[in-house]
Design a protein around this motif. Structure first.
Motif, PDB file in Angstrom:
ATOM      1  N   ILE A   1      -8.465  -6.986   0.579  1.00 23.51           N
ATOM      2  CA  ILE A   1      -8.624  -5.634   0.016  1.00 23.51           C
ATOM      3  C   ILE A   1     -10.043  -5.431  -0.514  1.00 23.51           C
ATOM      4  O   ILE A   1     -10.688  -4.420  -0.222  1.00 23.51           O
ATOM      5  CB  ILE A   1      -7.584  -5.375  -1.108  1.00 23.51           C
TER       6      ILE A   1
ATOM      7  N   ASN B   1      -6.349  -1.378   3.899  1.00 19.96           N
ATOM      8  CA  ASN B   1      -6.492   0.021   3.506  1.00 19.96           C
ATOM      9  C   ASN B   1      -7.439   0.104   2.321  1.00 19.96           C
ATOM     10  O   ASN B   1      -7.142  -0.413   1.236  1.00 19.96           O
ATOM     11  CB  ASN B   1      -5.134   0.622   3.140  1.00 19.96           C
TER      12      ASN B   1
ATOM     13  N   LYS C   1       1.529 -20.030  -2.755  1.00 17.28           N
ATOM     14  CA  LYS C   1       1.748 -18.748  -3.430  1.00 17.28           C
ATOM     15  C   LYS C   1       0.414 -18.132  -3.904  1.00 17.28           C
ATOM     16  O   LYS C   1       0.096 -16.983  -3.628  1.00 17.28           O
ATOM     17  CB  LYS C   1       2.693 -18.957  -4.615  1.00 17.28           C
TER      18      LYS C   1
ATOM     19  N   CYS D   1       0.507  -8.843 -10.174  1.00 20.76           N
ATOM     20  CA  CYS D   1       0.343 -10.095  -9.413  1.00 20.76           C
ATOM     21  C   CYS D   1      -1.094 -10.370  -8.994  1.00 20.76           C
ATOM     22  O   CYS D   1      -1.668 -11.372  -9.413  1.00 20.76           O
ATOM     23  CB  CYS D   1       1.243 -10.058  -8.191  1.00 20.76           C
TER      24      CYS D   1
ATOM     25  N   PHE E   1      -3.069  -4.639   4.822  1.00 22.33           N
ATOM     26  CA  PHE E   1      -3.926  -4.917   3.657  1.00 22.33           C
ATOM     27  C   PHE E   1      -5.401  -4.692   3.952  1.00 22.33           C
ATOM     28  O   PHE E   1      -6.277  -5.312   3.366  1.00 22.33           O
ATOM     29  CB  PHE E   1      -3.651  -6.314   3.079  1.00 22.33           C
TER      30      PHE E   1
ATOM     31  N   ARG F   1      -7.042   7.281  -1.895  1.00 19.30           N
ATOM     32  CA  ARG F   1      -6.282   6.423  -0.976  1.00 19.30           C
ATOM     33  C   ARG F   1      -6.385   6.881   0.470  1.00 19.30           C
ATOM     34  O   ARG F   1      -5.584   6.439   1.313  1.00 19.30           O
ATOM     35  CB  ARG F   1      -4.805   6.385  -1.403  1.00 19.30           C
TER      36      ARG F   1
ATOM     37  N   PHE G   1       0.679   1.608 -10.028  1.00 24.38           N
ATOM     38  CA  PHE G   1      -0.389   0.857  -9.328  1.00 24.38           C
ATOM     39  C   PHE G   1      -0.243   0.957  -7.815  1.00 24.38           C
ATOM     40  O   PHE G   1      -1.185   0.694  -7.076  1.00 24.38           O
ATOM     41  CB  PHE G   1      -0.451  -0.593  -9.804  1.00 24.38           C
ATOM     42  N   LYS G   2       0.958   1.381  -7.379  1.00 24.45           N
ATOM     43  CA  LYS G   2       1.190   1.671  -5.964  1.00 24.45           C
ATOM     44  C   LYS G   2       2.479   2.494  -5.883  1.00 24.45           C
ATOM     45  O   LYS G   2       3.194   2.612  -6.882  1.00 24.45           O
ATOM     46  CB  LYS G   2       1.301   0.374  -5.152  1.00 24.45           C
TER      47      LYS G   2
ATOM     48  N   GLU H   1       8.148 -16.947  -4.522  1.00 25.58           N
ATOM     49  CA  GLU H   1       8.640 -15.681  -3.959  1.00 25.58           C
ATOM     50  C   GLU H   1       7.463 -14.868  -3.449  1.00 25.58           C
ATOM     51  O   GLU H   1       6.365 -14.939  -3.989  1.00 25.58           O
ATOM     52  CB  GLU H   1       9.480 -14.920  -4.985  1.00 25.58           C
ATOM     53  N   PHE H   2       7.724 -14.107  -2.402  1.00 24.30           N
ATOM     54  CA  PHE H   2       6.668 -13.265  -1.825  1.00 24.30           C
ATOM     55  C   PHE H   2       7.102 -11.800  -1.823  1.00 24.30           C
ATOM     56  O   PHE H   2       6.759 -11.040  -0.933  1.00 24.30           O
ATOM     57  CB  PHE H   2       6.333 -13.751  -0.403  1.00 24.30           C
ATOM     58  N   LEU H   3       7.922 -11.426  -2.817  1.00 20.48           N
ATOM     59  CA  LEU H   3       8.441 -10.056  -2.875  1.00 20.48           C
ATOM     60  C   LEU H   3       7.368  -9.102  -3.352  1.00 20.48           C
ATOM     61  O   LEU H   3       6.609  -9.427  -4.252  1.00 20.48           O
ATOM     62  CB  LEU H   3       9.607  -9.976  -3.873  1.00 20.48           C
ATOM     63  N   ARG H   4       7.348  -7.909  -2.745  1.00 21.76           N
ATOM     64  CA  ARG H   4       6.467  -6.865  -3.246  1.00 21.76           C
ATOM     65  C   ARG H   4       7.288  -5.904  -4.085  1.00 21.76           C
ATOM     66  O   ARG H   4       8.440  -5.620  -3.743  1.00 21.76           O
ATOM     67  CB  ARG H   4       5.866  -6.069  -2.080  1.00 21.76           C
ATOM     68  N   GLU H   5       6.712  -5.400  -5.146  1.00 18.41           N
ATOM     69  CA  GLU H   5       7.403  -4.376  -5.924  1.00 18.41           C
ATOM     70  C   GLU H   5       7.624  -3.175  -5.023  1.00 18.41           C
ATOM     71  O   GLU H   5       6.755  -2.814  -4.240  1.00 18.41           O
ATOM     72  CB  GLU H   5       6.575  -3.976  -7.141  1.00 18.41           C
TER      73      GLU H   5
ATOM     74  N   ASN I   1      -1.626 -14.733  -2.271  1.00 18.66           N
ATOM     75  CA  ASN I   1      -1.993 -13.532  -3.036  1.00 18.66           C
ATOM     76  C   ASN I   1      -3.511 -13.375  -3.128  1.00 18.66           C
ATOM     77  O   ASN I   1      -4.043 -12.277  -3.000  1.00 18.66           O
ATOM     78  CB  ASN I   1      -1.386 -13.590  -4.441  1.00 18.66           C
TER      79      ASN I   1
ATOM     80  N   PHE J   1      -7.174  -2.867  -6.171  1.00 12.26           N
ATOM     81  CA  PHE J   1      -5.796  -3.357  -6.319  1.00 12.26           C
ATOM     82  C   PHE J   1      -5.431  -3.500  -7.790  1.00 12.26           C
ATOM     83  O   PHE J   1      -6.291  -3.717  -8.634  1.00 12.26           O
ATOM     84  CB  PHE J   1      -5.585  -4.676  -5.568  1.00 12.26           C
ATOM     85  N   GLY J   2      -4.141  -3.335  -8.068  1.00 15.94           N
ATOM     86  CA  GLY J   2      -3.638  -3.502  -9.435  1.00 15.94           C
ATOM     87  C   GLY J   2      -2.305  -4.217  -9.391  1.00 15.94           C
ATOM     88  O   GLY J   2      -2.012  -4.936  -8.433  1.00 15.94           O
TER      89      GLY J   2
HETATM   90  C1  UGA Z   1       2.053  -8.768  -4.203  1.00 14.48           C
HETATM   91  C2  UGA Z   1       2.235  -9.463  -2.832  1.00 14.48           C
HETATM   92  O1  UGA Z   1       2.039  -8.526  -1.777  1.00 14.48           O
HETATM   93  C3  UGA Z   1       3.628 -10.104  -2.722  1.00 14.48           C
HETATM   94  O2  UGA Z   1       3.738 -10.814  -1.494  1.00 14.48           O
HETATM   95  C4  UGA Z   1       3.833 -11.053  -3.900  1.00 14.48           C
HETATM   96  O3  UGA Z   1       5.121 -11.645  -3.875  1.00 14.48           O
HETATM   97  C5  UGA Z   1       3.676 -10.276  -5.192  1.00 14.48           C
HETATM   98  O4  UGA Z   1       2.343  -9.713  -5.227  1.00 14.48           O
HETATM   99  C6  UGA Z   1       3.893 -11.242  -6.336  1.00 14.48           C
HETATM  100  O5  UGA Z   1       3.109 -12.188  -6.460  1.00 14.48           O
HETATM  101  O6  UGA Z   1       4.920 -11.144  -7.020  1.00 14.48           O
HETATM  102  P1  UGA Z   1       2.751  -6.395  -5.226  1.00 14.48           P
HETATM  103  O7  UGA Z   1       1.848  -6.737  -6.359  1.00 14.48           O
HETATM  104  O8  UGA Z   1       4.110  -5.884  -5.506  1.00 14.48           O
HETATM  105  O9  UGA Z   1       2.952  -7.677  -4.253  1.00 14.48           O
HETATM  106  O10 UGA Z   1       2.023  -5.260  -4.402  1.00 14.48           O
HETATM  107  P2  UGA Z   1       1.225  -5.101  -3.031  1.00 14.48           P
HETATM  108  O11 UGA Z   1       2.003  -4.222  -2.146  1.00 14.48           O
HETATM  109  O12 UGA Z   1       0.813  -6.388  -2.491  1.00 14.48           O
HETATM  110  O13 UGA Z   1      -0.063  -4.285  -3.546  1.00 14.48           O
HETATM  111  C7  UGA Z   1      -0.954  -4.830  -4.509  1.00 14.48           C
HETATM  112  C8  UGA Z   1      -2.114  -3.906  -4.758  1.00 14.48           C
HETATM  113  O14 UGA Z   1      -2.988  -3.879  -3.642  1.00 14.48           O
HETATM  114  C9  UGA Z   1      -1.722  -2.444  -5.007  1.00 14.48           C
HETATM  115  O15 UGA Z   1      -2.501  -1.922  -6.072  1.00 14.48           O
HETATM  116  C10 UGA Z   1      -2.090  -1.732  -3.716  1.00 14.48           C
HETATM  117  O16 UGA Z   1      -2.422  -0.380  -3.896  1.00 14.48           O
HETATM  118  C11 UGA Z   1      -3.302  -2.540  -3.288  1.00 14.48           C
HETATM  119  N1  UGA Z   1      -3.544  -2.480  -1.822  1.00 14.48           N
HETATM  120  C12 UGA Z   1      -2.657  -3.026  -0.952  1.00 14.48           C
HETATM  121  C13 UGA Z   1      -4.702  -1.868  -1.351  1.00 14.48           C
HETATM  122  O17 UGA Z   1      -5.536  -1.363  -2.135  1.00 14.48           O
HETATM  123  N2  UGA Z   1      -4.918  -1.842   0.000  1.00 14.48           N
HETATM  124  C14 UGA Z   1      -4.057  -2.377   0.891  1.00 14.48           C
HETATM  125  O18 UGA Z   1      -4.324  -2.332   2.102  1.00 14.48           O
HETATM  126  C15 UGA Z   1      -2.888  -2.988   0.406  1.00 14.48           C
END
Ligand code: UGA
Length: 427
Positions: free
Chosen positions: A212, A248, A201, A257, A246, A407, A316-317, A148-152, A205, A253-254
């Motif tokens: 990042i 930014n 997968k 995943c 990605f 941010r 974390f986001k 899965e590639f879902l984001r929270e 990630n 990152f936190g």
């Molecule tokens: C991530 C992946 O984006 C999904 O595709 C994947 O399915 C998921 O992990 C998983 O393996 O289940 P997620 O952890 O929900 O999703 O969050 P992201 O939106 O990817 O953000 C991850 C972290 O990166 C956050 O802390 C966010 O603040 C940080 N981030 C993201 C940055 O610091 N800069 C950016 O440009 C983007």
């Protein structure tokens, strides 16, 4: 189709409600009785937009919840394994729950099924699941890896409008069933062998995490040599080979995943005699990124001992109540260890942080009360509500007009015109 999803965590539940929305009959199974009871009552144990609406729409009609795995597995065409795969102490993946689910499924099945790994699992797990099931069941079945590639925060829309669907399998029969299952979703389907799907997968990630950490290092360099990281990222991102997403810069990152999957890929490589140097650097950059924000804070306020520091955002986001591996936690620990008085506010994620820090923090009702009387404000999570703050009001209630924008959501010019001392990340 008749589907069984084993595990009602964030992945299992999001997939379960979405498969129901696509018109399938879905039974979600979990060993956690409380969770199943909550779901039966229409309560969602996690904060995830749209999941509640889909639950209300389908629960009791074509979406069911139970703790008993045998019956739903028996009547399903497809069984998804979506249980947790936590990190062990050494960073390797703990497959205990996947193996237990495989054994239970093996004991329950009595006819052909497609068994799909949805959990993020190391290369070779497909074979492990196959061998566990074969111990208990001698008939026909197929194993598929469908990561899965879902984001929270955007799980439902990511499921229904994905960039791609990856299906790793070696049987035509399973391939056709999976194709049918996803036939109403408009996205390219990539069919691969199981091991490639498992790797896609982790590689995806880990690559996003690398992007990042890379942009964070460029931002750290901008802080020294000048330049504006946003313009740099825009300029890089216009190159289609790079892409703007990605890129930014921030405080690291936190989540559940990226940190876990980067660690796991390093560990998978190490176990196979390979040193994944780039990923070790990605991890190391990320482990220090939040400290740079604390250094900027010290630049502005001097020693933080006894000073009141306001933190906006704990998740974390944005759009989630998840604080796992959140930079906020590391920053709070750092500030407390330096003797600061820390006040915090988050629209959704106060509960988890309260459970960790209890009375060591001041929990504010809103952003303005959080900032009131403080010597500096640190923006940690870019919630929409923080982008729209009335900064004049903040200016009036804050003790010293210092802002660390972790941010890069505010305009330096505007804040400086209002009398704030501003520090962003790389600008
Ligand atoms: C991530 C992946 O984006 C999904 O595709 C994947 O399915 C998921 O992990 C998983 O393996 O289940 P997620 O952890 O929900 O999703 O969050 P992201 O939106 O990817 O953000 C991850 C972290 O990166 C956050 O802390 C966010 O603040 C940080 N981030 C993201 C940055 O610091 N800069 C950016 O440009 C983007």
């Amino acid at each position: 189709m008749e589907i069984c999803v084993v595990g009602t965590g964030y992945v299992g539940l999001s997939c379960g409600v979405c498969f129901a929305k696509l018109g399938n009959r879905v039974t979600c199974v979990d060993i956690d009785e409380n969770k199943i009871e909550m779901l039966k009552q229409g309560e969602v144990p996690i904060y995830e937009p749209e999941v509640k609406e889909l639950l209300d729409m389908h629960s009791g009609k074509n979406l069911f919840f139970t703790t008993g795995l045998v019956e739903p597995v028996k009547k399903s065409n497809v069984v998804f394994i979506a249980v947790g795969t936590p990190s062990s102490e050494d960073g390797s993946v703990n497959l205990e729950y996947v193996k237990a689910a495989a054994a239970d499924i093996g004991k329950a099945i009595d006819g052909y099924k497609v068994i799909v790994n949805k959990s993020t699992v190391p290369v070779g797990t497909g074979e492990i699941v196959e061998s566990i099931i074969s111990k208990h069941y001698k008939g026909e079945f197929d194993i598929v890896s469908n990561p899965e590639f879902l984001r929270e925060g955007t799980a439902v829309s990511d499921f229904l409008k994905p960039d791609r669907i990856v299906i790793g399998c070696s049987s035509k029969r399973a391939m056709n069933i999976m194709k049918r299952l996803y036939s109403t979703i408009k996205a390219p389907i990539l069919f691969t062998d199981i091991k490639s799907a498992e790797l896609i997968k982790y590689a995806s990630n880990a690559f996003l995490a690398t992007k990042i950490s890379f942009i964070n290092e460029i931002a750290n360099l901008c802080d020294i040599v000048g330049g504006n990281i946003n313009s740099v990222a825009d300029g890089m991102g216009l190159d289609k080979r790079i892409g703007r997403e990605f890129l930014n810069a921030g405080i690291g990152f936190g989540g559940s995943c990226f940190p876990k999957d980067v660690k796991a890929l390093i560990s998978i490589a190490r176990e196979n005699g390979f040193d994944f140097r780039i990923l070790r650097a990605v991890e190391s950059v990320n482990s220090e990124q939040h400290l740079r924000a604390v250094e900027k804070l010290q630049d502005l306020v001097g020693p933080v001992n006894g000073k009141k520091i306001a933190l906006l955002g704990l998740a974390f986001k944005p759009n989630t109540d998840d604080t796992r591996e959140a930079p906020s936690i590391r920053i709070i620990e750092q500030l407390i260890s330096m003797g600061a008085v820390v006040s915090v506010y988050d629209p959704k994620a106060m509960g988890a942080v309260q459970a960790i820090f209890e009375n060591k923090l001041q929990f504010a009702e809103n952003a303005y009360k959080c900032a009131s009387g403080s010597d500096a404000l640190m923006l940690i999570t870019e919630w929409e509500e923080f982008k729209k703050l009335d900064l004049r009001k903040i200016r009036n209630v804050i003790n010293k007009p210092n802002i660390i924008d972790g941010r890069n959501i505010y305009s330096r010019e505007r804040l400086e015109m209002m009398g704030f001392n501003y520090r962003g990340v790389g600008r």
